[in-house]
Design a protein around this motif. Structure first.
Motif, short mmCIF file in Angstrom:
data_model
loop_
_atom_site.label_atom_id
_atom_site.label_comp_id
_atom_site.label_asym_id
_atom_site.label_seq_id
_atom_site.Cartn_x
_atom_site.Cartn_y
_atom_site.Cartn_z
N VAL A 129 0.81 -1.10 -0.03
CA VAL A 129 0.11 -0.18 -0.01
C VAL A 129 0.89 1.33 -0.10
O VAL A 129 0.60 2.14 -0.65
N THR A 130 1.88 1.20 0.59
CA THR A 130 2.78 2.33 0.74
C THR A 130 3.73 2.71 -0.67
O THR A 130 3.88 3.75 -0.88
N ILE A 131 4.00 1.60 -1.09
CA ILE A 131 4.61 1.80 -2.51
C ILE A 131 3.77 2.16 -3.69
O ILE A 131 3.80 3.29 -4.39
N ILE A 132 2.47 1.63 -3.76
CA ILE A 132 1.51 2.39 -4.55
C ILE A 132 1.16 3.88 -4.18
O ILE A 132 1.28 4.61 -5.13
N GLY A 133 1.23 4.09 -3.08
CA GLY A 133 1.00 5.67 -2.80
C GLY A 133 2.18 6.28 -3.11
O GLY A 133 1.97 7.60 -3.67
N GLY A 134 3.34 6.00 -2.83
CA GLY A 134 4.82 6.46 -3.23
C GLY A 134 4.71 6.67 -4.84
O GLY A 134 5.34 7.79 -5.09
N ILE A 135 4.29 5.80 -5.70
CA ILE A 135 4.42 5.96 -7.08
C ILE A 135 3.36 7.20 -7.32
O ILE A 135 3.73 7.83 -8.14
N ALA A 136 2.51 7.05 -6.84
CA ALA A 136 1.42 8.11 -7.14
C ALA A 136 1.84 9.43 -6.65
O ALA A 136 1.74 10.35 -7.71
N ASN A 137 2.46 9.54 -5.68
CA ASN A 137 3.16 10.74 -5.23
C ASN A 137 4.24 11.19 -6.33
O ASN A 137 4.34 12.35 -6.45
N ALA A 138 5.09 10.28 -6.61
CA ALA A 138 6.34 10.51 -7.37
C ALA A 138 5.76 11.04 -8.57
O ALA A 138 6.17 12.21 -9.07
N ILE A 139 4.81 10.82 -9.30
CA ILE A 139 4.01 11.23 -10.45
C ILE A 139 3.60 12.60 -10.29
O ILE A 139 3.75 13.41 -11.09
N LEU A 140 2.85 12.54 -9.17
CA LEU A 140 2.15 13.99 -9.04
C LEU A 140 3.46 15.17 -8.91
O LEU A 140 3.05 16.10 -9.02
N VAL A 141 4.51 14.71 -7.98
CA VAL A 141 5.52 15.78 -7.63
C VAL A 141 5.81 16.29 -8.88
O VAL A 141 6.04 17.57 -9.03
N ILE A 142 6.34 15.49 -9.83
CA ILE A 142 6.94 15.94 -11.32
C ILE A 142 5.89 16.85 -11.93
O ILE A 142 6.05 17.97 -12.52
N PHE A 143 4.68 16.22 -12.02
CA PHE A 143 3.63 16.97 -12.62
C PHE A 143 3.28 18.38 -12.09
O PHE A 143 3.01 19.17 -12.93
N LYS A 144 3.24 18.24 -10.99
CA LYS A 144 2.75 19.69 -10.35
C LYS A 144 3.98 20.75 -10.46
O LYS A 144 3.78 21.71 -10.32
N PHE A 145 5.19 20.41 -10.16
CA PHE A 145 6.10 21.14 -10.30
C PHE A 145 6.47 21.68 -11.65
O PHE A 145 6.46 22.97 -11.94
N ILE A 146 6.18 21.01 -12.64
CA ILE A 146 6.24 21.52 -13.84
C ILE A 146 5.03 22.43 -14.47
O ILE A 146 5.25 23.28 -14.83
N ALA A 147 3.69 22.16 -13.80
CA ALA A 147 2.54 22.76 -14.11
C ALA A 147 2.80 24.11 -13.12
O ALA A 147 2.46 25.23 -13.83
#
Length: 299
Positions: free
Chosen positions: A13-31
């Protein structure tokens, strides 16, 4: 569920959340950079703190699931409490920084007349995507955390929820700044400030709860009363007093004095105390630490 299975489920469950967070971090910083949005950049930092806490949970849960050893007679459960404390501190830091940056922008705009640039649509859509993803991850994580009886996973779930709430405020602020005109661009930093207050509130709750456990705070009165009721449900037990309790990660420790008839045989008192321990562990978990001191009472 055995410890090994529980540990694997927590990792999953933590790894799934971590993957989602990693994707969002990159996306949000770019946006945030491309769309020139302070609120989105603050949201990106929040997601980054989420990712960091995912790593913390993975490390500390591994340690907390170790069996008791010569150096840790009560096991390693407090390491999971320590993970929760660190998550609370991380949330508090992020919340304060978002609050500070938002207030500075509001001050510069209102009192110094600094013109705020309008955020772009990319930031708005990034916030909408973040809300959807983080709410799904929250629902999944909190259900798993409760089923696994892991306070660190539940705490991490609330970190996901705080990120979703952060994105709601971000979307409202960015949307207002885009669609309502130049005089409303201040909504972008205002959104960041409002959301930061929710983050700080959640951080303080997690911090206080985990700190109390590390400082050996007793369990709530209703729990202690339930323990006494269970012990006194046995006919041979005349009274229970001097009860001491504390949390050890997801488990608890109980120490108490039990009065029994002084004329009972050693075997009878032993069997009764074992029966009390078995009933308590059936209620509070197999890893419940129980120490019962028997005192005689003359009839």
């Amino acid at each position: 569920m055995d410890d090994k299975t529980r540990e694997k489920e927590i990792y999953k469950v933590t790894i799934i959340g971590g993957i989602a967070n990693a994707i969002l971090v990159i996306f949000k910083f770019i946006a945030g950079i491309m769309a020139n949005s302070a609120a989105m950049l603050a949201d990106a930092v929040h997601s980054l703190s989420d990712f960091i806490t995912d790593v913390i949970v993975l490390v500390f849960v591994k340690i907390s699931n170790r069996p008791k050893d010569k150096s840790h007679d009560y096991g390693h459960g407090k390491f999971e409490t320590l993970a929760t404390l660190i998550i609370g501190v991380a949330l508090l830091f992020v919340g304060v920084m978002i609050f500070y940056n938002g207030v500075i922008k509001i001050y510069e705009n209102v009192w110094l007349g600094v013109r705020l640039e309008s955020p772009g649509m990319l930031a708005f859509w990034a916030a909408i995507v973040s809300i959807l993803i983080k709410e799904i991850v929250y629902q999944y994580t909190v259900r798993k955390g409760r089923r696994l009886n892991s306070q660190a996973v539940v705490a991490n779930a609330w970190h996901h929820r705080s990120d979703a709430l952060s994105s709601v405020g971000t979307a409202l602020g960015i949307g207002g700044a885009i669609f309502l005109g130049e005089e409303w661009r201040i909504l972008d930093p205002i959104a960041a400030v409002v959301v930061s207050m929710f983050i700080i509130g959640m951080a303080i709750k997690l911090f206080i709860r985990s700190l109390n456990e590390l400082l050996e705070k007793s369990l709530p009165d209703e729990v202690e009363n339930e323990i006494v009721t269970i012990a006194e449900s046995f006919t041979m037990v005349k009274n229970v007093h001097d009860i001491r309790t504390r949390g050890i990660g997801n488990n608890i420790a109980v120490e108490m004095h039990v009065l029994m008839d002084g004329n009972l045989t050693l075997k009878a008192t032993h069997d009764t105390t074992e029966a009390i321990e078995e009933k308590l562990r059936g209620k509070f978990g197999e890893k419940t630490h129980i120490a019962i001191h028997v005192e005689p009472v003359e009839e």
